[in-house]
Design a protein around this motif. Sequence first.
Motif, PDB file in Angstrom:
ATOM      1  N   ALA A  84      -7.075   5.674   3.605  1.00 60.58           N
ATOM      2  CA  ALA A  84      -8.467   5.329   3.905  1.00 60.58           C
ATOM      3  C   ALA A  84      -8.528   4.308   5.038  1.00 60.58           C
ATOM      4  CB  ALA A  84      -9.153   4.788   2.654  1.00 60.58           C
ATOM      5  N   ARG A  85      -7.637   3.331   5.020  1.00 61.62           N
ATOM      6  CA  ARG A  85      -7.614   2.326   6.092  1.00 61.62           C
ATOM      7  C   ARG A  85      -7.095   2.928   7.391  1.00 61.62           C
ATOM      8  NH1 ARG A  85      -5.915  -3.427   3.427  1.00 61.62           N
ATOM      9  NH2 ARG A  85      -5.965  -4.049   5.602  1.00 61.62           N
ATOM     10  N   LEU A  94       0.810  -1.213   0.000  1.00 62.78           N
ATOM     11  CA  LEU A  94       0.000   0.000   0.000  1.00 62.78           C
ATOM     12  C   LEU A  94       0.848   1.270   0.000  1.00 62.78           C
ATOM     13  CD1 LEU A  94      -2.992  -0.827   2.383  1.00 62.78           C
ATOM     14  CD2 LEU A  94      -2.845  -1.012  -0.104  1.00 62.78           C
ATOM     15  N   ASP A 101       0.101   2.804  -2.996  1.00 59.66           N
ATOM     16  CA  ASP A 101      -1.306   3.176  -3.151  1.00 59.66           C
ATOM     17  C   ASP A 101      -1.726   4.008  -1.939  1.00 59.66           C
ATOM     18  OD1 ASP A 101      -3.986   3.389  -3.736  1.00 59.66           O
ATOM     19  OD2 ASP A 101      -4.440   1.255  -3.507  1.00 59.66           O
ATOM     20  N   GLN A 148      -9.748   4.709   9.459  1.00 59.25           N
ATOM     21  CA  GLN A 148     -10.618   3.831  10.240  1.00 59.25           C
ATOM     22  C   GLN A 148     -10.028   3.518  11.609  1.00 59.25           C
ATOM     23  OE1 GLN A 148     -11.174   0.335   7.823  1.00 59.25           O
ATOM     24  NE2 GLN A 148     -12.405   1.399   6.292  1.00 59.25           N
ATOM     25  N   LYS A 184      -3.720   6.390  -1.386  1.00 62.57           N
ATOM     26  CA  LYS A 184      -5.139   6.657  -1.182  1.00 62.57           C
ATOM     27  C   LYS A 184      -5.793   5.539  -0.370  1.00 62.57           C
ATOM     28  CE  LYS A 184      -9.392   7.755  -3.691  1.00 62.57           C
ATOM     29  NZ  LYS A 184     -10.008   7.980  -5.044  1.00 62.57           N
ATOM     30  N   THR A 185      -5.499   4.297  -0.726  1.00 68.61           N
ATOM     31  CA  THR A 185      -6.069   3.165   0.007  1.00 68.61           C
ATOM     32  C   THR A 185      -5.480   3.066   1.412  1.00 68.61           C
ATOM     33  OG1 THR A 185      -6.437   1.946  -2.042  1.00 68.61           O
ATOM     34  CG2 THR A 185      -6.398   0.658  -0.008  1.00 68.61           C
ATOM     35  N   LEU A 186      -4.176   3.301   1.514  1.00 72.33           N
ATOM     36  CA  LEU A 186      -3.527   3.256   2.826  1.00 72.33           C
ATOM     37  C   LEU A 186      -4.149   4.264   3.774  1.00 72.33           C
ATOM     38  CD1 LEU A 186      -1.366   2.560   4.897  1.00 72.33           C
ATOM     39  CD2 LEU A 186       0.222   4.041   3.652  1.00 72.33           C
TER      40      LEU A 186
END
Length: 294
Positions: free
Chosen positions: A240-241, A231, A234, A244, A236-238
Motif C-alpha cells: 500500500a505504501r 513491513l 506485513d 503511493q 499488505k501494508t508495504l
Amino acid sequence: MRLLDLLDETYQSGEALARRLGVSRAAVSKEARRLLALGFPVEVGRRGYRVRPGTPLPHLFRPQGRLGSPYRYLGRVGSTQDVLRAWAEAGAPEGALVLAEVQEKGRGRRGRVWESRLGDSLTFSLLLRPALPLPSSGLLPLLAGLALWEAVGLGGLKWPNDLLAPDGRKLAGILLEAKAEGEELAYALLGVGVNVAWAPEGGAHLQEFGPYSRKEVLLGFLGRLEALLPLLEDPKTLLARYRQASCTLGRRVRVETPKGAVEGLAEEVLPDGSLLVGGVRVGAGEVAPLPLLE
C-alpha cells in the motif's frame, strides 16, 4: 590515512595539520595528493585542506540505528558489491556498510554499468540478513526503493526501485544480489547508486531540486530502511505504501523480460513483488512507459 582522519568540511592550514601529525608541511601536501590519487575527495587550496562538504567520512558519519555499522569507507574500488560479498562470507553482521568514492566496475541491474563521479555521486552497498523465505525475497527491492523515496522526498519509483525525478529522468538505482541457504536467504547485498550533484547524460541529480548532501541522503536512507524492514512481515501494508510512491502503476508500459516483451496497463504489484501488466505476471524486466492511447 592519518591525514584523512583529521580532515573535515572546514579548511585547515597545512601548518596546523603538520603540527598535529608531527610531520612537515611538504609531507602533508604529498599525502593530500596521494589521497586524491586513491579516489578520496580531498580539496587543496590557498586556505588549506578539507574534504568536500557532505562526504561521509567515518569520523563524520553517525548513523542513528543499527544499519550502517560496521562501516568501511573506501576510495577507488572495483565494486562495493564485490567488497561486501567477501565481507559477508567472512561473517560481517547485518547492517555492514561499504561505501566507495570511485567504482571502476560499478554495475546496475541486467549487467549495466553504473556511472559515478568523485565527490558528486553516492555509491554504497549494505548487508541485510533478514529471516525471509525465498518466495518473499521479491519484496526486498520494493522496500529498498520505498526507503530511498521516503528519504529523498522527491519524484517517484519506476518498478521495481529506480528513483525517477518528477520529469522522468533517473536519479538513483538499486541492485539486489542475494545468497540462498535452503528455503531462506542467507544474506542480501543492497547496492545503491544516487546521483547527488552530477548525473550521466540523460539522467538527473538531486541538487537540481534542492540542497541535498551525500551524507544526509545516506543517513536518511539507512534510517527509513530500518524503520520499514518490519513491513516485510506485513506485505499488505508495504505494498500500500509502495503504491503511493509508484510512477509505473496505472500507466501503459512495455516491459522487456528474459522471455520477451510484455505491453499493457501496469495494473498492480503482487504480494511476491512481481508486476501485473495487462493481466500478465512479470517477475523481472526493464519497464518503459508507452504513449497514451488516443
